[in-house]
Design a protein around this motif. Structure first.
Motif, PDB file in Angstrom:
ATOM      1  N   UNK A 205       0.837  -1.201   0.000  1.00 52.88           N
ATOM      2  CA  UNK A 205       0.000   0.000   0.000  1.00 52.88           C
ATOM      3  C   UNK A 205       0.873   1.253   0.000  1.00 52.88           C
ATOM      4  N   UNK A 206       1.924   1.251   0.810  1.00 53.83           N
ATOM      5  CA  UNK A 206       2.803   2.413   0.910  1.00 53.83           C
ATOM      6  C   UNK A 206       3.645   2.594  -0.343  1.00 53.83           C
ATOM      7  N   UNK A 207       4.184   1.484  -0.868  1.00 51.42           N
ATOM      8  CA  UNK A 207       5.131   1.577  -1.974  1.00 51.42           C
ATOM      9  C   UNK A 207       4.468   1.638  -3.350  1.00 51.42           C
ATOM     10  N   UNK A 208       3.220   1.191  -3.443  1.00 53.54           N
ATOM     11  CA  UNK A 208       2.542   1.201  -4.735  1.00 53.54           C
ATOM     12  C   UNK A 208       1.426   2.236  -4.826  1.00 53.54           C
ATOM     13  N   UNK A 209       0.629   2.372  -3.768  1.00 50.14           N
ATOM     14  CA  UNK A 209      -0.660   3.041  -3.890  1.00 50.14           C
ATOM     15  C   UNK A 209      -0.800   4.347  -3.113  1.00 50.14           C
ATOM     16  N   UNK A 210       0.194   4.728  -2.350  1.00 44.86           N
ATOM     17  CA  UNK A 210       0.083   5.937  -1.531  1.00 44.86           C
ATOM     18  C   UNK A 210       0.497   7.175  -2.340  1.00 44.86           C
ATOM     19  N   UNK A 211      -0.451   8.033  -2.721  1.00 45.58           N
ATOM     20  CA  UNK A 211      -0.115   9.202  -3.558  1.00 45.58           C
ATOM     21  C   UNK A 211       0.683  10.265  -2.816  1.00 45.58           C
ATOM     22  N   UNK A 212       0.750  10.161  -1.478  1.00 41.43           N
ATOM     23  CA  UNK A 212       1.502  11.138  -0.690  1.00 41.43           C
ATOM     24  C   UNK A 212       2.931  10.689  -0.402  1.00 41.43           C
ATOM     25  N   UNK A 213       3.276   9.475  -0.797  1.00 44.65           N
ATOM     26  CA  UNK A 213       4.627   8.974  -0.598  1.00 44.65           C
ATOM     27  C   UNK A 213       5.437   9.236  -1.863  1.00 44.65           C
ATOM     28  N   UNK A 214       6.431  10.125  -1.825  1.00 45.68           N
ATOM     29  CA  UNK A 214       7.189  10.461  -3.040  1.00 45.68           C
ATOM     30  C   UNK A 214       7.998   9.297  -3.598  1.00 45.68           C
ATOM     31  N   UNK A 215       8.101   8.188  -2.840  1.00 44.39           N
ATOM     32  CA  UNK A 215       8.805   7.011  -3.349  1.00 44.39           C
ATOM     33  C   UNK A 215       7.853   5.992  -3.968  1.00 44.39           C
ATOM     34  N   UNK A 216       6.539   6.231  -3.884  1.00 45.47           N
ATOM     35  CA  UNK A 216       5.581   5.226  -4.342  1.00 45.47           C
ATOM     36  C   UNK A 216       5.444   5.236  -5.865  1.00 45.47           C
ATOM     37  N   UNK A 217       4.947   4.139  -6.398  1.00 47.67           N
ATOM     38  CA  UNK A 217       4.756   4.027  -7.838  1.00 47.67           C
ATOM     39  C   UNK A 217       3.643   4.962  -8.324  1.00 47.67           C
ATOM     40  N   UNK A 218       2.560   5.077  -7.569  1.00 43.16           N
ATOM     41  CA  UNK A 218       1.459   5.935  -7.996  1.00 43.16           C
ATOM     42  C   UNK A 218       1.902   7.403  -8.042  1.00 43.16           C
ATOM     43  N   UNK A 219       2.772   7.792  -7.146  1.00 36.57           N
ATOM     44  CA  UNK A 219       3.302   9.159  -7.143  1.00 36.57           C
ATOM     45  C   UNK A 219       4.076   9.429  -8.428  1.00 36.57           C
ATOM     46  N   UNK A 220       4.913   8.480  -8.853  1.00 33.14           N
ATOM     47  CA  UNK A 220       5.694   8.646 -10.078  1.00 33.14           C
ATOM     48  C   UNK A 220       4.757   8.740 -11.297  1.00 33.14           C
ATOM     49  N   UNK A 221       3.758   7.860 -11.339  1.00 28.73           N
ATOM     50  CA  UNK A 221       2.860   7.841 -12.499  1.00 28.73           C
ATOM     51  C   UNK A 221       2.017   9.108 -12.593  1.00 28.73           C
ATOM     52  N   UNK A 222       1.614   9.643 -11.446  1.00 27.71           N
ATOM     53  CA  UNK A 222       0.841  10.888 -11.482  1.00 27.71           C
ATOM     54  C   UNK A 222       1.680  12.025 -12.057  1.00 27.71           C
ATOM     55  N   UNK A 223       2.959  12.083 -11.691  1.00 29.33           N
ATOM     56  CA  UNK A 223       3.839  13.117 -12.263  1.00 29.33           C
ATOM     57  C   UNK A 223       4.058  12.889 -13.749  1.00 29.33           C
ATOM     58  N   UNK A 224       4.216  11.632 -14.123  1.00 24.57           N
ATOM     59  CA  UNK A 224       4.409  11.324 -15.540  1.00 24.57           C
ATOM     60  C   UNK A 224       3.193  11.722 -16.367  1.00 24.57           C
ATOM     61  N   UNK A 225       1.993  11.481 -15.837  1.00 21.32           N
ATOM     62  CA  UNK A 225       0.774  11.893 -16.546  1.00 21.32           C
ATOM     63  C   UNK A 225       0.774  13.397 -16.799  1.00 21.32           C
ATOM     64  N   UNK A 226       1.145  14.158 -15.791  1.00 26.64           N
ATOM     65  CA  UNK A 226       1.168  15.614 -15.924  1.00 26.64           C
ATOM     66  C   UNK A 226       2.211  16.059 -16.934  1.00 26.64           C
ATOM     67  N   UNK A 227       3.407  15.481 -16.849  1.00 31.23           N
ATOM     68  CA  UNK A 227       4.479  15.863 -17.766  1.00 31.23           C
ATOM     69  C   UNK A 227       4.121  15.539 -19.217  1.00 31.23           C
ATOM     70  N   UNK A 228       3.641  14.323 -19.444  1.00 31.13           N
ATOM     71  CA  UNK A 228       3.362  13.899 -20.817  1.00 31.13           C
ATOM     72  C   UNK A 228       2.193  14.671 -21.418  1.00 31.13           C
ATOM     73  N   UNK A 229       1.225  15.042 -20.580  1.00 33.37           N
ATOM     74  CA  UNK A 229       0.092  15.834 -21.081  1.00 33.37           C
ATOM     75  C   UNK A 229       0.537  17.221 -21.513  1.00 33.37           C
ATOM     76  N   UNK A 230       1.664  17.701 -20.963  1.00 32.73           N
ATOM     77  CA  UNK A 230       2.136  19.036 -21.293  1.00 32.73           C
ATOM     78  C   UNK A 230       3.063  19.098 -22.492  1.00 32.73           C
ATOM     79  N   UNK A 231       3.384  17.951 -23.088  1.00 26.24           N
ATOM     80  CA  UNK A 231       4.253  17.953 -24.254  1.00 26.24           C
ATOM     81  C   UNK A 231       3.512  18.469 -25.483  1.00 26.24           C
ATOM     82  N   UNK A 232       4.224  19.092 -26.423  1.00 31.25           N
ATOM     83  CA  UNK A 232       3.571  19.594 -27.644  1.00 31.25           C
ATOM     84  C   UNK A 232       2.916  18.456 -28.427  1.00 31.25           C
ATOM     85  N   UNK A 233       1.817  18.760 -29.082  1.00 31.07           N
ATOM     86  CA  UNK A 233       1.109  17.767 -29.882  1.00 31.07           C
ATOM     87  C   UNK A 233       1.257  18.077 -31.362  1.00 31.07           C
ATOM     88  N   UNK A 234       1.131  17.052 -32.172  1.00 33.56           N
ATOM     89  CA  UNK A 234       1.244  17.216 -33.616  1.00 33.56           C
ATOM     90  C   UNK A 234       0.031  17.992 -34.127  1.00 33.56           C
TER      91      UNK A 234
END
Length: 282
Positions: A205-234
């Motif tokens: 729960x802590x390492x995969x699913x906790x959005x407030x834990x900066x080491x968790x997988x869900x935390x990384x994916x949420x940042x990736x979603x934001x970054x990729x959504x901000x990239x220029x589109x064709x």
């Protein structure tokens, strides 16, 4: 490595088993096969684990070793040398010189190897802190941090697969889970949040699913979603999601739908990782 040093002082069978499983997990995590996954040609690697650990640390020609990865790090650093500040160069030179000095010692003792690792960790943290505080938050930063979050995600998944998917006896499982928390600097976080003995469902729960834990997988994916959504589109493309956004949303959905109790079910299959290096390290 610190756990191996402490474990060598203990004689309980559970400590010996935990040490062996952690060493095997190290081989899986670093892809330094055969390592601790098989017997060596001349002797059992568990008889003197520090011989194999030394090679994993200092053999620059061995794919997956720390020295091998540091050589790749240095190549990347010098490829963009004009972007580093004076303070950053001071840290980078310190990393290079201190690690070279440690690797040059013919027969470093256990404590010397641990000291070299401690120094390297401190310097790497200083390097990360300096570039986070000095790089402009433009597209270059987005690409840099996207790569960092992707690597953190892959390394975390690999660590959890290497340590927590096999079934062990109760004490060994506790030791493996504690080692994962220590390795990710989350043991204190775990104790503060759950106020309970270490158990697999809560570790996941802590390492995969906790959005407030900066080491968790869900935390990384949420940042990736934001970054990729901000990239220029064709321009003139279709209205659907670009492939990179579709993939990250798919990964995010799979993780959000995961259930920690199901993931920690007693019926867990053993790891079946082939004895080769991953494609990115070939």
């Amino acid at each position: 490595m610190q756990w191996v040093t402490e474990g060598n002082k203990l004689l309980a069978d559970s400590d010996i088993q935990a040490e062996r499983h952690l060493l095997k997990a190290l081989t899986r995590y670093t892809y330094t096969y055969p390592g601790f996954e098989g017997l060596g040609e001349d002797a059992d690697p568990f008889e003197d684990p520090w011989k194999e650990l030394k090679d994993i640390l200092f053999n620059e020609k061995r794919t997956g070793s720390l020295s091998y990865n540091l050589s790749l790090f240095n190549q990347a650093v010098y490829a963009v040398r004009e972007h580093w500040s004076t303070d950053t160069w001071r840290v980078l030179r310190g990393i290079e010189e201190e690690w070279a000095a440690a690797a040059a010692i013919p027969n470093p003792g256990h404590q010397r190897m641990l000291q070299a690792l401690d120094g390297l960790i401190t310097s790497i943290v200083a390097f990360i802190g300096l570039n986070r505080e000095s790089i402009s938050r433009e597209q270059g930063w987005i690409m840099l941090d996207t790569g960092r979050k992707t690597e953190q995600s892959l390394l975390l998944v690999n660590m959890l697969r290497s340590t927590l998917t096999d079934k062990y006896d109760e004490q060994t499982e506790y030791d493996m889970q504690e080692s994962v928390l220590i390795s990710n600097e989350t043991l204190v976080n775990y104790r503060y949040k759950y106020r309970a003995p270490i158990q697999l469902s809560l570790v996941l729960d802590l390492m995969l699913l906790d959005p407030n834990n900066p080491r968790s997988l869900i935390y990384q994916l949420e940042r990736l979603k934001t970054y990729l959504a901000g990239l220029p589109r064709v321009q003139g493309g279709n209205n659907g999601l670009p492939e990179h956004e579709r993939l990250i949303w798919e990964a995010y959905a799979l993780l959000k739908l995961a259930d920690k109790d199901h993931l920690s079910s007693p019926v867990r299959t053993s790891l079946n990782i082939p004895n080769w290096t991953c494609s990115s390290q070939k």
